[in-house]
Design a protein around this motif. Structure first.
Motif, PDB file in Angstrom:
ATOM      1  N   ALA A 122       1.415  -1.549   0.190  1.00  0.00           N
ATOM      2  CA  ALA A 122      -0.035   0.181  -0.022  1.00  0.00           C
ATOM      3  C   ALA A 122       0.869   1.313  -0.054  1.00  0.00           C
ATOM      4  N   SER A 123       2.503   0.771   0.672  1.00  0.00           N
ATOM      5  CA  SER A 123       2.947   2.199   0.338  1.00  0.00           C
ATOM      6  C   SER A 123       3.145   2.879  -0.904  1.00  0.00           C
ATOM      7  N   TYR A 124       3.470   1.926  -1.782  1.00  0.00           N
ATOM      8  CA  TYR A 124       3.846   2.308  -3.074  1.00  0.00           C
ATOM      9  C   TYR A 124       3.495   3.127  -4.001  1.00  0.00           C
ATOM     10  N   PRO A 125       1.991   2.513  -4.494  1.00  0.00           N
ATOM     11  CA  PRO A 125       1.311   2.869  -6.380  1.00  0.00           C
ATOM     12  C   PRO A 125       1.280   3.869  -6.401  1.00  0.00           C
ATOM     13  N   GLU A 126       0.551   5.453  -5.744  1.00  0.00           N
ATOM     14  CA  GLU A 126       0.425   6.474  -6.040  1.00  0.00           C
ATOM     15  C   GLU A 126       1.842   7.095  -6.066  1.00  0.00           C
ATOM     16  N   THR A 127       2.598   6.918  -4.773  1.00  0.00           N
ATOM     17  CA  THR A 127       3.764   7.734  -4.354  1.00  0.00           C
ATOM     18  C   THR A 127       4.656   7.160  -5.161  1.00  0.00           C
ATOM     19  N   PHE A 128       5.240   6.166  -5.668  1.00  0.00           N
ATOM     20  CA  PHE A 128       5.938   6.121  -6.556  1.00  0.00           C
ATOM     21  C   PHE A 128       5.536   5.926  -7.683  1.00  0.00           C
ATOM     22  N   TYR A 129       4.811   5.733  -8.121  1.00  0.00           N
ATOM     23  CA  TYR A 129       4.483   6.365  -9.593  1.00  0.00           C
ATOM     24  C   TYR A 129       4.532   7.770  -9.505  1.00  0.00           C
ATOM     25  N   THR A 130       4.156   8.996  -9.376  1.00  0.00           N
ATOM     26  CA  THR A 130       4.783  10.127  -9.026  1.00  0.00           C
ATOM     27  C   THR A 130       5.774  10.565  -8.781  1.00  0.00           C
ATOM     28  N   ALA A 131       6.635  10.197  -8.192  1.00  0.00           N
ATOM     29  CA  ALA A 131       8.168  10.035  -8.118  1.00  0.00           C
ATOM     30  C   ALA A 131       8.530   9.752  -9.756  1.00  0.00           C
ATOM     31  N   PHE A 132       8.150   8.144  -9.495  1.00  0.00           N
ATOM     32  CA  PHE A 132       8.662   8.211 -11.045  1.00  0.00           C
ATOM     33  C   PHE A 132       8.147   9.017 -12.368  1.00  0.00           C
ATOM     34  N   GLY A 133       6.969   8.971 -12.491  1.00  0.00           N
ATOM     35  CA  GLY A 133       7.016   9.981 -13.672  1.00  0.00           C
ATOM     36  C   GLY A 133       7.790  11.264 -13.702  1.00  0.00           C
ATOM     37  N   ALA A 134       7.913  11.607 -12.389  1.00  0.00           N
ATOM     38  CA  ALA A 134       8.637  13.461 -12.149  1.00  0.00           C
ATOM     39  C   ALA A 134      10.105  12.883 -12.755  1.00  0.00           C
ATOM     40  N   LEU A 135       9.988  11.942 -11.779  1.00  0.00           N
ATOM     41  CA  LEU A 135      11.638  11.773 -12.263  1.00  0.00           C
ATOM     42  C   LEU A 135      12.356  11.300 -14.024  1.00  0.00           C
ATOM     43  N   LYS A 136      10.996  11.066 -14.514  1.00  0.00           N
ATOM     44  CA  LYS A 136      11.266  10.596 -16.430  1.00  0.00           C
ATOM     45  C   LYS A 136      10.863  12.516 -17.074  1.00  0.00           C
ATOM     46  N   ALA A 137      10.562  13.134 -15.969  1.00  0.00           N
ATOM     47  CA  ALA A 137       9.855  14.182 -16.674  1.00  0.00           C
ATOM     48  C   ALA A 137      11.432  15.542 -16.647  1.00  0.00           C
ATOM     49  N   THR A 138      11.774  14.694 -15.874  1.00  0.00           N
ATOM     50  CA  THR A 138      13.252  15.959 -15.669  1.00  0.00           C
ATOM     51  C   THR A 138      14.302  15.176 -17.022  1.00  0.00           C
ATOM     52  N   ARG A 139      14.101  14.308 -17.677  1.00  0.00           N
ATOM     53  CA  ARG A 139      14.734  13.932 -18.156  1.00  0.00           C
ATOM     54  C   ARG A 139      16.245  13.218 -17.697  1.00  0.00           C
TER      55      ARG A 139
END
Length: 316
Positions: A122-139
């Motif tokens: 439960a600690s992973y889905p939205e929190t890690f998905y947001t962080a993962f997407g944010a990292l990708k957005a920084t290229r």
């Protein structure tokens, strides 16, 4: 089954436990047995009436982990299959995770493989998905420097753990000296104090992820290198508008974007969970509550000096 129904906006006391019948699946909606879910600050905002698009009565809660209880008529899911669901209108346009069972559209149900406990999952889905997407957005590129503004938030800590795995040099921020040690333990190369929306460093960074919001954007961009990427993912400050925005000063030869996790990419979920299962991150969990204690969970979430980490509600 138990559902937490918000009939009107207000304090934690409006989170009312109601007995309801377990829903039936439809042509394209599956019934999920919810084992656990995290509690988020923006759900507190919704409960207080700060989300105009959310109409009460509503079961709030934007994510859940559990298993398929009864698949829809069109679903390829199987009874008992481990799944996560988040965003896509959950807990906002239709009833969400603050209950024991939920009727969820098939297009926002994601089968996952995970060998830990339901509480850990439960600690992973939205929190890690947001962080993962944010990292990708920084290229980002391996070896670059990343500043995480709002380092002790869930997304901030997830970005730290993921960023280290991607070979980035991570600087992260906190407003409290006593939280530096945990951030170093999680792998930060540098922990910077953030005082009155200004970070105590003269360094500049290749990329910045900002979880705090528009009150810090000017200061953050001042610490971004020429040609660098700034990604806004949070509004902890409570202010939505970037005041006194001057693009020729603030954005000269720099790039700024927002990562919004509302529309989830299933391929990115699969990619993320491959990383989670491979690396087996140890992510801080602050406290676990039962569904009957949801009011206390909301009160605890907003305590200023509570231990860092996710606040989780379990149905088990």
């Amino acid at each position: 089954m138990k559902s937490v129904v918000v009939k009107k906006s207000g304090g934690p006391e409006v989170l009312e436990i109601v007995e309801r019948s377990i829903p039936n699946p439809t042509q394209n909606k599956t019934v999920i047995k919810i084992h656990a879910f995290p509690v988020h600050r923006y759900e507190v905002l919704t409960r207080e009436g700060g989300s105009p698009s959310v109409k009460f009565p509503r079961v709030i809660g934007v994510e859940a982990v559990g298993e398929v209880y009864e698949p829809s008529q069109e679903s390829n899911l199987e009874k008992g299959q481990k799944v996560v669901t988040f965003m896509g209108g959950l807990g906002r346009e239709f009833d969400g995770s603050y209950q024991e069972y939920a009727l969820v559209p098939d297009n926002i149900i994601y089968p996952v493989t995970f060998n830990g406990t339901w509480i850990e999952l439960a600690s992973y889905p939205e929190t890690f998905y947001t962080a993962f997407g944010a990292l990708k957005a920084t290229r980002f590129k391996e070896g670059q420097s990343l500043l995480i503004r709002g380092g002790t938030t869930g997304v901030g800590m997830a970005a730290l753990l993921l960023g280290k795995e991607f070979g980035l040099s991570i600087s992260t921020t906190t407003r409290q000296n006593n939280r530096k040690e945990l951030l170093y333990t999680l792998g930060a190369n540098e922990v910077i104090l953030d005082q009155d929306n200004h970070i105590e460093t003269s360094n500049k960074f290749d990329a910045i992820i900002d979880v705090v919001g528009t009150t810090t954007v000017d200061d953050s961009l001042a610490h971004l290198k020429t040609g660098g990427f700034y990604t806004l993912v949070g509004q902890l400050s409570g202010e939505w508008l970037w005041k006194d925005f001057d693009p020729f000063i603030n954005l000269a030869n720099k790039y700024a974007t927002v990562f919004d996790s509302s529309n989830v990419d299933s391929s990115m979920v699969n990619e993320l969970f491959n990383i989670i299962n491979e690396k087996q991150f140890h992510f801080p969990i602050s406290k676990v509550f039962k569904l009957d204690d949801i009011q206390d969970a909301h009160r605890y979430l907003m305590e200023k000096d509570r231990p860092i980490g996710q606040v989780i509600v379990t149905n088990d």
